[in-house]
Design a protein around this motif. Structure first.
Motif, PDB file in Angstrom:
ATOM      1  N   GLY A   1       0.800  -1.224   0.000  1.00 34.85           N
ATOM      2  CA  GLY A   1       0.000   0.000   0.000  1.00 34.85           C
ATOM      3  C   GLY A   1       0.832   1.272   0.000  1.00 34.85           C
ATOM      4  N   VAL A   2       2.104   1.167   0.390  1.00 32.24           N
ATOM      5  CA  VAL A   2       2.974   2.348   0.388  1.00 32.24           C
ATOM      6  C   VAL A   2       4.043   2.265  -0.701  1.00 32.24           C
ATOM      7  N   GLY A   3       3.816   1.392  -1.700  1.00 31.13           N
ATOM      8  CA  GLY A   3       4.696   1.382  -2.855  1.00 31.13           C
ATOM      9  C   GLY A   3       5.598   0.182  -3.045  1.00 31.13           C
ATOM     10  N   PHE A   4       5.623  -0.753  -2.099  1.00 30.45           N
ATOM     11  CA  PHE A   4       6.434  -1.954  -2.308  1.00 30.45           C
ATOM     12  C   PHE A   4       5.856  -2.750  -3.484  1.00 30.45           C
ATOM     13  N   PRO A   5       6.686  -3.522  -4.193  1.00 31.74           N
ATOM     14  CA  PRO A   5       6.173  -4.275  -5.347  1.00 31.74           C
ATOM     15  C   PRO A   5       5.180  -5.354  -4.929  1.00 31.74           C
ATOM     16  N   LYS A   6       4.204  -5.603  -5.777  1.00 30.63           N
ATOM     17  CA  LYS A   6       3.213  -6.645  -5.505  1.00 30.63           C
ATOM     18  C   LYS A   6       3.874  -8.013  -5.655  1.00 30.63           C
ATOM     19  N   LEU A   7       3.547  -8.908  -4.744  1.00 35.82           N
ATOM     20  CA  LEU A   7       4.058 -10.271  -4.807  1.00 35.82           C
ATOM     21  C   LEU A   7       2.954 -11.212  -5.270  1.00 35.82           C
ATOM     22  N   SER A   8       3.366 -12.255  -5.946  1.00 32.45           N
ATOM     23  CA  SER A   8       2.429 -13.279  -6.397  1.00 32.45           C
ATOM     24  C   SER A   8       1.952 -14.107  -5.210  1.00 32.45           C
ATOM     25  N   LEU A   9       0.741 -14.616  -5.308  1.00 35.52           N
ATOM     26  CA  LEU A   9       0.233 -15.515  -4.265  1.00 35.52           C
ATOM     27  C   LEU A   9       0.983 -16.841  -4.246  1.00 35.52           C
ATOM     28  N   PHE A  10       1.777 -17.095  -5.270  1.00 40.72           N
ATOM     29  CA  PHE A  10       2.580 -18.315  -5.294  1.00 40.72           C
ATOM     30  C   PHE A  10       3.582 -18.357  -4.144  1.00 40.72           C
ATOM     31  N   ILE A  11       3.830 -17.244  -3.511  1.00 40.05           N
ATOM     32  CA  ILE A  11       4.798 -17.206  -2.414  1.00 40.05           C
ATOM     33  C   ILE A  11       4.222 -17.754  -1.115  1.00 40.05           C
ATOM     34  N   VAL A  12       2.919 -17.805  -0.987  1.00 39.87           N
ATOM     35  CA  VAL A  12       2.295 -18.186   0.283  1.00 39.87           C
ATOM     36  C   VAL A  12       2.609 -19.634   0.657  1.00 39.87           C
ATOM     37  N   TRP A  13       2.430 -20.567  -0.259  1.00 41.80           N
ATOM     38  CA  TRP A  13       2.645 -21.987   0.051  1.00 41.80           C
ATOM     39  C   TRP A  13       4.102 -22.271   0.417  1.00 41.80           C
ATOM     40  N   PRO A  14       5.081 -21.816  -0.380  1.00 39.46           N
ATOM     41  CA  PRO A  14       6.470 -22.046   0.039  1.00 39.46           C
ATOM     42  C   PRO A  14       6.813 -21.383   1.375  1.00 39.46           C
ATOM     43  N   LEU A  15       6.260 -20.214   1.631  1.00 38.82           N
ATOM     44  CA  LEU A  15       6.499 -19.544   2.903  1.00 38.82           C
ATOM     45  C   LEU A  15       5.942 -20.378   4.046  1.00 38.82           C
ATOM     46  N   MET A  16       4.716 -20.863   3.890  1.00 41.61           N
ATOM     47  CA  MET A  16       4.086 -21.663   4.932  1.00 41.61           C
ATOM     48  C   MET A  16       4.865 -22.954   5.179  1.00 41.61           C
ATOM     49  N   CYS A  17       5.316 -23.606   4.109  1.00 38.65           N
ATOM     50  CA  CYS A  17       6.092 -24.839   4.261  1.00 38.65           C
ATOM     51  C   CYS A  17       7.432 -24.573   4.941  1.00 38.65           C
ATOM     52  N   THR A  18       8.078 -23.478   4.568  1.00 43.53           N
ATOM     53  CA  THR A  18       9.356 -23.131   5.196  1.00 43.53           C
ATOM     54  C   THR A  18       9.172 -22.877   6.683  1.00 43.53           C
ATOM     55  N   LEU A  19       8.145 -22.121   7.027  1.00 47.01           N
ATOM     56  CA  LEU A  19       7.882 -21.861   8.444  1.00 47.01           C
ATOM     57  C   LEU A  19       7.519 -23.143   9.185  1.00 47.01           C
ATOM     58  N   TRP A  20       6.838 -24.072   8.525  1.00 47.94           N
ATOM     59  CA  TRP A  20       6.469 -25.348   9.123  1.00 47.94           C
ATOM     60  C   TRP A  20       7.722 -26.159   9.459  1.00 47.94           C
ATOM     61  N   VAL A  21       8.650 -26.224   8.515  1.00 46.84           N
ATOM     62  CA  VAL A  21       9.885 -26.978   8.745  1.00 46.84           C
ATOM     63  C   VAL A  21      10.708 -26.346   9.867  1.00 46.84           C
ATOM     64  N   VAL A  22      10.890 -25.028   9.803  1.00 46.05           N
ATOM     65  CA  VAL A  22      11.706 -24.342  10.809  1.00 46.05           C
ATOM     66  C   VAL A  22      11.058 -24.455  12.186  1.00 46.05           C
ATOM     67  N   SER A  23       9.759 -24.187  12.253  1.00 46.52           N
ATOM     68  CA  SER A  23       9.093 -24.258  13.557  1.00 46.52           C
ATOM     69  C   SER A  23       9.023 -25.697  14.055  1.00 46.52           C
ATOM     70  N   GLY A  24       8.929 -26.668  13.149  1.00 49.05           N
ATOM     71  CA  GLY A  24       8.942 -28.073  13.551  1.00 49.05           C
ATOM     72  C   GLY A  24      10.255 -28.440  14.222  1.00 49.05           C
ATOM     73  N   PHE A  25      11.341 -27.909  13.690  1.00 50.90           N
ATOM     74  CA  PHE A  25      12.658 -28.144  14.296  1.00 50.90           C
ATOM     75  C   PHE A  25      12.688 -27.596  15.722  1.00 50.90           C
ATOM     76  N   PHE A  26      12.248 -26.356  15.900  1.00 49.60           N
ATOM     77  CA  PHE A  26      12.297 -25.733  17.223  1.00 49.60           C
ATOM     78  C   PHE A  26      11.284 -26.349  18.187  1.00 49.60           C
ATOM     79  N   CYS A  27      10.085 -26.673  17.688  1.00 48.46           N
ATOM     80  CA  CYS A  27       9.086 -27.302  18.561  1.00 48.46           C
ATOM     81  C   CYS A  27       9.553 -28.686  18.994  1.00 48.46           C
ATOM     82  N   GLY A  28      10.190 -29.413  18.092  1.00 42.94           N
ATOM     83  CA  GLY A  28      10.679 -30.741  18.429  1.00 42.94           C
ATOM     84  C   GLY A  28      11.799 -30.717  19.453  1.00 42.94           C
ATOM     85  N   ARG A  29      12.624 -29.692  19.414  1.00 44.93           N
ATOM     86  CA  ARG A  29      13.738 -29.578  20.367  1.00 44.93           C
ATOM     87  C   ARG A  29      13.242 -29.422  21.802  1.00 44.93           C
ATOM     88  N   ARG A  30      12.060 -28.856  21.937  1.00 47.85           N
ATOM     89  CA  ARG A  30      11.496 -28.627  23.266  1.00 47.85           C
ATOM     90  C   ARG A  30      11.275 -29.935  24.027  1.00 47.85           C
TER      91      ARG A  30
END
Length: 124
Positions: free
Chosen positions: A93-122
């Motif tokens: 809304g303040v001028g950053f370039p628009k991103l494709s919705l294709f980024i959502v799934w890889p972002l979610m999967c990346t966060l799932w893997v990273v958070s899975g590592f940290f949650c599992g360490r607990r």
């Protein structure tokens, strides 16, 4: 090789092949009717459904502790993806370039893997 690796690997291979094929067909036949183009463009979602099914089957094979870790990882991934994409929406809304919705799934999967590592360490 575990059953999950076979199921997910097969679905992922099918996804890549169908995706490459659908892109080639769409590029080779630009005169197709819009309905045909839409159907061909959505074909990679069939193996995508198989990937989701492999994940669900794997979750059903896990014990209670593994499921709890995955639930926590999914929760962090879900919330993190929402916060990141929503924040970036404000930045658009303040001028950053628009991103494709294709980024959502890889972002979610990346966060799932990273958070899975940290949650599992607990629990170690």
């Amino acid at each position: 090789m575990t059953r999950y690796v076979k199921e997910m690997g097969g679905a992922l291979l099918a996804y890549m092949l169908v995706l490459a094929g659908s892109i080639r067909v769409l590029q080779a036949l630009p005169e197709l009717a819009m309905a045909a183009k839409a159907a061909i463009a959505l074909l990679p979602m069939l193996p995508g459904i198989a990937m989701c099914w492999a994940i669900v089957r794997n979750l059903r094979r896990m014990d209670e502790l593994q499921r709890r870790i995955q639930l926590e990882a999914f929760s962090v991934s879900f919330a993190g993806t929402g916060l990141i994409t929503f924040s970036y929406g404000f930045l658009e809304g303040v001028g950053f370039p628009k991103l494709s919705l294709f980024i959502v799934w890889p972002l979610m999967c990346t966060l799932w893997v990273v958070s899975g590592f940290f949650c599992g360490r607990r629990y170690r």
